[in-house]
Design an enzyme around this catalytic site. Sequence first.
Site, PDB file in Angstrom:
ATOM      1  N   HIS A  65       0.820  -1.213   0.000  1.00 41.84           N
ATOM      2  CA  HIS A  65       0.000   0.000   0.000  1.00 41.84           C
ATOM      3  C   HIS A  65       0.854   1.263   0.000  1.00 41.84           C
ATOM      4  O   HIS A  65       0.530   2.250  -0.679  1.00 41.84           O
ATOM      5  CB  HIS A  65      -0.926  -0.003   1.215  1.00 41.84           C
ATOM      6  CG  HIS A  65      -2.024  -1.019   1.122  1.00 41.84           C
ATOM      7  ND1 HIS A  65      -3.077  -1.061   2.016  1.00 41.84           N
ATOM      8  CD2 HIS A  65      -2.233  -2.039   0.256  1.00 41.84           C
ATOM      9  CE1 HIS A  65      -3.880  -2.061   1.689  1.00 41.84           C
ATOM     10  NE2 HIS A  65      -3.387  -2.669   0.629  1.00 41.84           N
ATOM     11  N   VAL A  69       1.241   4.572  -3.320  1.00 38.38           N
ATOM     12  CA  VAL A  69       0.888   5.980  -3.127  1.00 38.38           C
ATOM     13  C   VAL A  69       2.182   6.767  -2.950  1.00 38.38           C
ATOM     14  O   VAL A  69       2.856   6.668  -1.943  1.00 38.38           O
ATOM     15  CB  VAL A  69      -0.017   6.170  -1.888  1.00 38.38           C
ATOM     16  CG1 VAL A  69      -0.441   7.634  -1.772  1.00 38.38           C
ATOM     17  CG2 VAL A  69      -1.237   5.267  -1.968  1.00 38.38           C
ATOM     18  N   GLY A  71       5.022   6.215  -4.112  1.00 36.29           N
ATOM     19  CA  GLY A  71       6.198   5.370  -4.033  1.00 36.29           C
ATOM     20  C   GLY A  71       6.505   4.939  -2.612  1.00 36.29           C
ATOM     21  O   GLY A  71       5.735   5.180  -1.687  1.00 36.29           O
ATOM     22  N   ASP A  73       7.712   5.605   0.392  1.00 34.55           N
ATOM     23  CA  ASP A  73       8.199   6.780   1.122  1.00 34.55           C
ATOM     24  C   ASP A  73       7.679   6.853   2.561  1.00 34.55           C
ATOM     25  O   ASP A  73       7.817   7.881   3.218  1.00 34.55           O
ATOM     26  CB  ASP A  73       7.814   8.058   0.374  1.00 34.55           C
ATOM     27  CG  ASP A  73       6.311   8.315   0.379  1.00 34.55           C
ATOM     28  OD1 ASP A  73       5.541   7.369   0.702  1.00 34.55           O
ATOM     29  OD2 ASP A  73       5.896   9.443   0.068  1.00 34.55           O
ATOM     30  N   PRO A 164      -5.129  -0.759  -5.224  1.00 34.08           N
ATOM     31  CA  PRO A 164      -6.110  -1.628  -5.886  1.00 34.08           C
ATOM     32  C   PRO A 164      -7.147  -2.150  -4.895  1.00 34.08           C
ATOM     33  O   PRO A 164      -6.790  -2.752  -3.882  1.00 34.08           O
ATOM     34  CB  PRO A 164      -5.232  -2.779  -6.424  1.00 34.08           C
ATOM     35  CG  PRO A 164      -3.877  -2.172  -6.586  1.00 34.08           C
ATOM     36  CD  PRO A 164      -3.741  -1.218  -5.435  1.00 34.08           C
ATOM     37  N   THR A 196      -1.512 -14.011  -0.194  1.00 29.74           N
ATOM     38  CA  THR A 196      -1.159 -15.395   0.095  1.00 29.74           C
ATOM     39  C   THR A 196      -1.062 -15.693   1.585  1.00 29.74           C
ATOM     40  O   THR A 196      -1.022 -16.848   1.987  1.00 29.74           O
ATOM     41  CB  THR A 196       0.175 -15.778  -0.598  1.00 29.74           C
ATOM     42  OG1 THR A 196       0.407 -17.177  -0.424  1.00 29.74           O
ATOM     43  CG2 THR A 196       1.343 -15.005   0.008  1.00 29.74           C
ATOM     44  N   ASP A 248      -6.020 -17.501   1.927  1.00 33.99           N
ATOM     45  CA  ASP A 248      -5.353 -18.639   1.287  1.00 33.99           C
ATOM     46  C   ASP A 248      -5.733 -19.867   2.104  1.00 33.99           C
ATOM     47  O   ASP A 248      -5.071 -20.219   3.077  1.00 33.99           O
ATOM     48  CB  ASP A 248      -3.842 -18.419   1.280  1.00 33.99           C
ATOM     49  CG  ASP A 248      -3.103 -19.439   0.420  1.00 33.99           C
ATOM     50  OD1 ASP A 248      -3.735 -20.408  -0.030  1.00 33.99           O
ATOM     51  OD2 ASP A 248      -1.887 -19.267   0.218  1.00 33.99           O
ATOM     52  N   SER A 251      -3.586 -22.316   4.278  1.00 34.04           N
ATOM     53  CA  SER A 251      -2.179 -21.915   4.192  1.00 34.04           C
ATOM     54  C   SER A 251      -2.003 -20.439   4.519  1.00 34.04           C
ATOM     55  O   SER A 251      -1.090 -19.792   4.024  1.00 34.04           O
ATOM     56  CB  SER A 251      -1.642 -22.210   2.788  1.00 34.04           C
ATOM     57  OG  SER A 251      -0.277 -21.894   2.677  1.00 34.04           O
ATOM     58  N   ASP A 256       3.438 -18.747   0.323  1.00 33.85           N
ATOM     59  CA  ASP A 256       3.719 -19.831  -0.616  1.00 33.85           C
ATOM     60  C   ASP A 256       2.947 -19.626  -1.909  1.00 33.85           C
ATOM     61  O   ASP A 256       2.377 -18.564  -2.148  1.00 33.85           O
ATOM     62  CB  ASP A 256       3.403 -21.193   0.013  1.00 33.85           C
ATOM     63  CG  ASP A 256       1.949 -21.299   0.483  1.00 33.85           C
ATOM     64  OD1 ASP A 256       1.103 -20.539  -0.043  1.00 33.85           O
ATOM     65  OD2 ASP A 256       1.668 -22.119   1.366  1.00 33.85           O
TER      66      ASP A 256
END
Length: 278
Positions: A65, A69, A71, A73, A164, A196, A248, A251, A256
């Site tokens: 995240h 936004v 880069g 930073d 996203p 994941t 996931d 898991s 993984d």
Amino acid sequence: MGGTLYFGIIFLVLLGSLRSVQAPLQLGFYSKNCPRAEKINQDFVNMHIGNAPSLAAALVRMHFHDSFVRGCDSSVLLNSTSNNQAEKDAPPNLTLISGFDFVDRVKSLVEAECPGMVSCADIIALVARDSIVATTHGGPFWRFPTGRRDGTFSNSTEALNNIPPPFGNFTTLQTLFSNQGLDLNDLVFLISGANTIGVSHCSSFSNCLYNFTGVGDQDPALDSNYAANLKANKCRNPNDNTTKVEMDLGSRKTFDLSYYSLLLKRQDLFESNVALTS
């Protein structure tokens, strides 16, 4: 194991490639002015992730995240003020509270060792790397360049516009990644890689189960048996804001590749990920 660590390395390399506050990144950036910085990060992660593996998910997603936004930073760490709501308080980041506290604790240890030397942006990147290593159960360690600089501005609207969303369709995802200079392959690595490990609240995907197009329907791309199980045993109504579900399945504590198998079976919680198989 090798494939999983390769996946982890690519995941962080892609995030590290995003634009950031101008800084000369290099291996061993702190080797002279704070030589124990990376070891302090790694030791603290290894001390705590074993007891709270779900924390690794927050740390990995925080790096994700933060990178999307302005880069890498550390603007995701800045607090809101009376006239500005910061990224930290934007809806996509409200589940990262445990990660914020963890980074603050690492930062205090590093500051005690070498005050004013190590950026918060690098600490976010380092704890994400060390969390991936810790949740692959003894996987090999790798080095990556440091020297990121901290930003001074943070705004929640920028987080909403650039991170996203779990309900994003394929076109939305492609646009957001293209805005960062990333392509379709990068999208598959990062979107699924960020999911994941860890859990999600029903409220993040209930529309896929109960109101996909606004007429009380279910996402047709979702495996019907998987959806029925979620409705019967987890998210029993569309207003459930508290129940947590493994992203996931089976898991969630391990970084993984099993998530991709579930994705191909259409057993995924988020519209944004199911969209990758369309």
